[in-house]
Every structure is written in structure tokens, then in C-alpha cells.
Design a protein around this motif. Structure first.
Motif, PDB file in Angstrom:
ATOM      1  N   ASP A  24      -9.650  10.444   3.222  1.00  0.00           N
ATOM      2  CA  ASP A  24      -8.864  10.266   4.547  1.00  0.00           C
ATOM      3  C   ASP A  24      -7.135  10.238   4.373  1.00  0.00           C
ATOM      4  OD1 ASP A  24      -8.579   7.753   4.144  1.00  0.00           O
ATOM      5  OD2 ASP A  24     -10.073   7.247   5.356  1.00  0.00           O
ATOM      6  N   ARG A  25      -6.706   9.972   5.337  1.00  0.00           N
ATOM      7  CA  ARG A  25      -5.052   9.723   5.405  1.00  0.00           C
ATOM      8  C   ARG A  25      -4.561   8.307   4.763  1.00  0.00           C
ATOM      9  NH1 ARG A  25      -5.738   9.964  11.356  1.00  0.00           N
ATOM     10  NH2 ARG A  25      -5.774   7.816  12.086  1.00  0.00           N
ATOM     11  N   ASN A  26      -5.737   7.464   4.680  1.00  0.00           N
ATOM     12  CA  ASN A  26      -5.596   6.002   4.333  1.00  0.00           C
ATOM     13  C   ASN A  26      -5.785   5.979   2.705  1.00  0.00           C
ATOM     14  OD1 ASN A  26      -4.523   5.259   6.771  1.00  0.00           O
ATOM     15  ND2 ASN A  26      -6.650   4.866   7.060  1.00  0.00           N
ATOM     16  N   GLY A  27      -6.145   7.168   2.078  1.00  0.00           N
ATOM     17  CA  GLY A  27      -6.670   7.026   0.779  1.00  0.00           C
ATOM     18  C   GLY A  27      -8.208   6.686   0.429  1.00  0.00           C
TER      19      GLY A  27
END
Length: 122
Positions: A24-27
Motif C-alpha cells: 500500500d502507499r505506506n509500504g
């Protein structure tokens, strides 16, 4: 019987390279995967005409058309998940998503390899 060069036709192939886990966008790992394929490349191979039927079903059409390909190149890189462009060239703007066949079977003999490919609508 060995395949003749004059019977070979140009197709484009994209080889299956594996799968990659999506983050996801947070890794953080999501638990979902995406398939990775090579860039389309030229390959010459003999193939027979397409066979099969298109049937109308409750939720659309079922297309079970198949194509048979044969090569005597025992080092042929094509496997069961290879994407094929037959009678068309890959469109670079679509990033390899405009293929029209997928290999569903690979049958190795003593002097040749036979493939079965199924038409797909992408």
C-alpha cells in the motif's frame, strides 16, 4: 517431422517472470499479488488455424477457441503462462495488455514441442 522455416510465422511472446506482492502507499504488504511479464519479443513458430466455438451463456459469451503451435527448438522459452500476440503487433501504449492468446499447455516430444493456446479477450 521437423518444422520448415518457410512454414514459420511471426508472433510476439511475453514470458511469465513471476509474481510480486503489492504494497500500500505506506509500504505495508497487502497480501495481494500482481503477475510480472517480460517485454513482448518476436518469435517465429509454426501454428495451425484456430479451432473451437463461441457459445452464448447466461452471463455473456464463452469463447473456447484454441490454437496449436509447434516448434523443433527444444530450448524454446514458451511455457504454460506465456502471453501471445498472433496476427497482430503489441501496442506499446497498453504495456503488454493487448495480447490475444495465452498458452495453456506445453507438450514435449523427442524432437518437437507442441503448445496449445487459448484465445482471450483482454
Amino acid at each position: 517431422m521437423r518444422t520448415l522455416d518457410r512454414n514459420k510465422q511471426l508472433i510476439y511472446i511475453s514470458l511469465y517472470e513471476g509474481r510480486e506482492e503489492i504494497t500500500d502507499r505506506n509500504g505495508n504488504l497487502t497480501g495481494e499479488y500482481t503477475q510480472s511479464y517480460s517485454e513482448p519479443m518476436k518469435y517465429y513458430i509454426s501454428y495451425a488455424q484456430e479451432s473451437g466455438v463461441t457459445e452464448l451463456e447466461g452471463f455473456g459469451q464463452a469463447n473456447n477457441s484454441t490454437l496449436h503451435l509447434v516448434t523443433c527448438d527444444m530450448k524454446c522459452p514458451i511455457d504454460e503462462h506465456t502471453r501471445l500476440w498472433i496476427d497482430k503487433e503489441p501496442d506499446e501504449s497498453l504495456n503488454g495488455k493487448d495480447y490475444n492468446f495465452v498458452v495453456i499447455g506445453r507438450f514435449k516430444g523427442l524432437q518437437s514441442i507442441k503448445f496449445t493456446a487459448q484465445r482471450v479477450d483482454v
